[in-house]
Motif scaffolding. Sequence first.
Motif, PDB file in Angstrom:
ATOM      1  N   MET A  65       0.915  -1.181  -0.002  1.00  0.00           N
ATOM      2  CA  MET A  65      -0.045   0.087  -0.277  1.00  0.00           C
ATOM      3  C   MET A  65       0.856   1.437  -0.002  1.00  0.00           C
ATOM      4  SD  MET A  65      -3.023   1.367   2.513  1.00  0.00           S
ATOM      5  CE  MET A  65      -3.963  -0.122   2.647  1.00  0.00           C
ATOM      6  N   ASN A  66       0.411   2.484  -0.640  1.00  0.00           N
ATOM      7  CA  ASN A  66       1.327   3.529  -0.623  1.00  0.00           C
ATOM      8  C   ASN A  66       1.235   4.367   0.656  1.00  0.00           C
ATOM      9  OD1 ASN A  66       0.785   2.825  -3.203  1.00  0.00           O
ATOM     10  ND2 ASN A  66      -0.007   4.951  -3.798  1.00  0.00           N
ATOM     11  N   ALA A  67       0.289   4.096   1.581  1.00  0.00           N
ATOM     12  CA  ALA A  67       0.231   5.100   2.896  1.00  0.00           C
ATOM     13  C   ALA A  67       1.496   4.890   3.504  1.00  0.00           C
ATOM     14  CB  ALA A  67      -0.896   4.507   3.633  1.00  0.00           C
ATOM     15  N   PRO A  68       1.864   6.230   4.149  1.00  0.00           N
ATOM     16  CA  PRO A  68       2.996   5.984   4.962  1.00  0.00           C
ATOM     17  C   PRO A  68       2.774   5.430   6.163  1.00  0.00           C
ATOM     18  CG  PRO A  68       2.197   8.262   4.728  1.00  0.00           C
ATOM     19  CD  PRO A  68       1.309   7.531   3.932  1.00  0.00           C
ATOM     20  N   ASP A  69       3.940   5.150   6.918  1.00  0.00           N
ATOM     21  CA  ASP A  69       3.718   4.583   8.244  1.00  0.00           C
ATOM     22  C   ASP A  69       3.056   5.429   9.158  1.00  0.00           C
ATOM     23  OD1 ASP A  69       4.867   2.053   7.504  1.00  0.00           O
ATOM     24  OD2 ASP A  69       6.951   2.922   7.878  1.00  0.00           O
ATOM     25  N   ARG A  70       2.198   5.035  10.069  1.00  0.00           N
ATOM     26  CA  ARG A  70       1.310   5.890  11.180  1.00  0.00           C
ATOM     27  C   ARG A  70       2.460   6.608  12.000  1.00  0.00           C
ATOM     28  NH1 ARG A  70      -4.208   3.663  12.419  1.00  0.00           N
ATOM     29  NH2 ARG A  70      -4.519   2.389  10.726  1.00  0.00           N
ATOM     30  N   TYR A  71       3.476   6.283  12.459  1.00  0.00           N
ATOM     31  CA  TYR A  71       4.366   6.858  13.202  1.00  0.00           C
ATOM     32  C   TYR A  71       4.974   8.228  12.691  1.00  0.00           C
ATOM     33  CZ  TYR A  71       8.786   5.261  10.763  1.00  0.00           C
ATOM     34  OH  TYR A  71       9.619   4.964  10.065  1.00  0.00           O
ATOM     35  N   GLU A  72       4.998   8.111  11.148  1.00  0.00           N
ATOM     36  CA  GLU A  72       5.585   9.299  10.585  1.00  0.00           C
ATOM     37  C   GLU A  72       4.631  10.476  10.856  1.00  0.00           C
ATOM     38  OE1 GLU A  72       6.498   8.878   6.461  1.00  0.00           O
ATOM     39  OE2 GLU A  72       7.579   6.810   6.877  1.00  0.00           O
ATOM     40  N   ARG A  73       3.522  10.485  11.173  1.00  0.00           N
ATOM     41  CA  ARG A  73       2.557  11.557  11.455  1.00  0.00           C
ATOM     42  C   ARG A  73       3.020  12.351  12.831  1.00  0.00           C
ATOM     43  NH1 ARG A  73      -3.392   8.920  11.144  1.00  0.00           N
ATOM     44  NH2 ARG A  73      -2.983   7.972   9.062  1.00  0.00           N
ATOM     45  N   PHE A  74       3.833  11.591  13.632  1.00  0.00           N
ATOM     46  CA  PHE A  74       3.968  12.181  14.989  1.00  0.00           C
ATOM     47  C   PHE A  74       5.690  12.338  15.217  1.00  0.00           C
ATOM     48  CE2 PHE A  74       0.251   9.498  15.211  1.00  0.00           C
ATOM     49  CZ  PHE A  74      -0.623  10.319  15.363  1.00  0.00           C
ATOM     50  N   VAL A  75       6.385  11.515  14.746  1.00  0.00           N
ATOM     51  CA  VAL A  75       7.881  11.434  15.156  1.00  0.00           C
ATOM     52  C   VAL A  75       8.616  12.434  14.123  1.00  0.00           C
ATOM     53  CG1 VAL A  75       9.784  10.024  15.200  1.00  0.00           C
ATOM     54  CG2 VAL A  75       7.672   9.074  15.767  1.00  0.00           C
ATOM     55  N   VAL A  76       9.172  13.344  14.656  1.00  0.00           N
ATOM     56  CA  VAL A  76       9.917  14.236  14.079  1.00  0.00           C
ATOM     57  C   VAL A  76      11.333  13.548  13.303  1.00  0.00           C
ATOM     58  CG1 VAL A  76      11.201  16.629  14.015  1.00  0.00           C
ATOM     59  CG2 VAL A  76       8.867  16.226  15.170  1.00  0.00           C
ATOM     60  N   PRO A  77      11.745  13.581  12.160  1.00  0.00           N
ATOM     61  CA  PRO A  77      12.861  12.906  11.908  1.00  0.00           C
ATOM     62  C   PRO A  77      14.074  13.478  12.540  1.00  0.00           C
ATOM     63  CG  PRO A  77      11.643  13.545   9.943  1.00  0.00           C
ATOM     64  CD  PRO A  77      10.959  14.202  11.193  1.00  0.00           C
ATOM     65  N   GLU A  78      15.229  12.690  12.520  1.00  0.00           N
ATOM     66  CA  GLU A  78      16.510  13.555  12.993  1.00  0.00           C
ATOM     67  C   GLU A  78      16.794  14.416  12.186  1.00  0.00           C
ATOM     68  OE1 GLU A  78      19.713  11.072  14.455  1.00  0.00           O
ATOM     69  OE2 GLU A  78      18.239   9.402  15.064  1.00  0.00           O
ATOM     70  N   GLY A  79      17.644  15.674  12.579  1.00  0.00           N
ATOM     71  CA  GLY A  79      18.051  16.599  11.942  1.00  0.00           C
ATOM     72  C   GLY A  79      16.837  17.604  11.608  1.00  0.00           C
ATOM     73  N   THR A  80      15.668  17.478  11.962  1.00  0.00           N
ATOM     74  CA  THR A  80      14.558  18.420  11.360  1.00  0.00           C
ATOM     75  C   THR A  80      14.205  19.144  12.580  1.00  0.00           C
ATOM     76  OG1 THR A  80      13.903  16.825   9.745  1.00  0.00           O
ATOM     77  CG2 THR A  80      12.248  18.426  10.299  1.00  0.00           C
ATOM     78  N   LYS A  81      13.872  20.460  12.647  1.00  0.00           N
ATOM     79  CA  LYS A  81      13.619  21.069  13.517  1.00  0.00           C
ATOM     80  C   LYS A  81      11.962  21.099  13.824  1.00  0.00           C
ATOM     81  CE  LYS A  81      17.035  24.834  13.519  1.00  0.00           C
ATOM     82  NZ  LYS A  81      17.343  26.293  13.297  1.00  0.00           N
ATOM     83  N   LYS A  82      11.343  21.087  14.938  1.00  0.00           N
ATOM     84  CA  LYS A  82      10.038  21.130  15.095  1.00  0.00           C
ATOM     85  C   LYS A  82       9.241  22.375  14.717  1.00  0.00           C
ATOM     86  CE  LYS A  82       6.245  19.445  17.141  1.00  0.00           C
ATOM     87  NZ  LYS A  82       5.563  18.360  16.715  1.00  0.00           N
ATOM     88  N   VAL A  83      10.120  23.518  14.892  1.00  0.00           N
ATOM     89  CA  VAL A  83       9.258  24.730  14.554  1.00  0.00           C
ATOM     90  C   VAL A  83      10.581  25.504  13.573  1.00  0.00           C
ATOM     91  CG1 VAL A  83       8.210  26.873  15.161  1.00  0.00           C
ATOM     92  CG2 VAL A  83       7.998  24.881  16.475  1.00  0.00           C
ATOM     93  N   CYS A  84      10.167  25.788  12.495  1.00  0.00           N
ATOM     94  CA  CYS A  84      10.767  26.995  11.595  1.00  0.00           C
ATOM     95  C   CYS A  84      10.145  28.094  11.497  1.00  0.00           C
ATOM     96  CB  CYS A  84      10.959  26.325  10.398  1.00  0.00           C
ATOM     97  SG  CYS A  84      12.151  24.490  10.261  1.00  0.00           S
ATOM     98  N   TYR A  85      11.275  29.190  11.569  1.00  0.00           N
ATOM     99  CA  TYR A  85      10.821  30.654  11.677  1.00  0.00           C
ATOM    100  C   TYR A  85      11.114  31.229  10.436  1.00  0.00           C
ATOM    101  CZ  TYR A  85      10.927  35.708  12.034  1.00  0.00           C
ATOM    102  OH  TYR A  85      10.894  36.956  12.181  1.00  0.00           O
ATOM    103  N   GLU A  86      10.178  31.719   9.357  1.00  0.00           N
ATOM    104  CA  GLU A  86      10.795  32.490   8.085  1.00  0.00           C
ATOM    105  C   GLU A  86      10.082  33.759   8.201  1.00  0.00           C
ATOM    106  OE1 GLU A  86      10.361  31.698   3.226  1.00  0.00           O
ATOM    107  OE2 GLU A  86      10.108  30.323   4.704  1.00  0.00           O
ATOM    108  N   ARG A  87      11.039  34.999   8.034  1.00  0.00           N
ATOM    109  CA  ARG A  87      10.637  36.311   8.105  1.00  0.00           C
ATOM    110  C   ARG A  87      10.129  36.545   6.645  1.00  0.00           C
ATOM    111  NH1 ARG A  87      12.967  41.452   7.429  1.00  0.00           N
ATOM    112  NH2 ARG A  87      15.021  40.471   6.680  1.00  0.00           N
ATOM    113  N   ASP A  88       9.026  37.309   6.633  1.00  0.00           N
ATOM    114  CA  ASP A  88       8.484  37.706   5.303  1.00  0.00           C
ATOM    115  C   ASP A  88       9.349  38.898   4.841  1.00  0.00           C
ATOM    116  OD1 ASP A  88       7.099  38.890   3.130  1.00  0.00           O
ATOM    117  OD2 ASP A  88       5.332  38.130   3.712  1.00  0.00           O
TER     118      ASP A  88
END
Length: 116
Positions: free
Chosen positions: A1-24
């Motif tokens: 099936m194509n659906a991603p694993d369920r844990y991917e909805r909640f677990v932030v991958p290593e090296g990825t920030k939870k919150v990113c800020y981008e100024r306009d």
Amino acid sequence: MNAPDRYERFVVPEGTKKVCYERDTKIINAASFTVEREDHTIGNNLRMQLHKDPNVLFSGYNLPHPLHYKTTTRIHTTSQSSPTQAYNQSINDLDKELDHLKSGFEAELLKFSKDY
């Protein structure tokens, strides 16, 4: 099936920030905050809390795609506040509201359990 694993909805991958800020770069006092691994629950609550702030001129959120688990919240504030201040204040206010809701629920649950 194509659906991603369920844990991917909640677990932030290593090296990825939870919150990113981008100024306009085009609008003064405007920015976007991208929150990884969140959905409409946090996006809408945060947007509504931001609308309560008198220094916020605009706040809105979107989910880029149903299979990309992140929300982007856009904030435009007056000159008396910055988007970061408004964002942090709304998170703190939401935390207080949820604590109040939790304590009220626990008090009612305790009262109900004593009756029965």
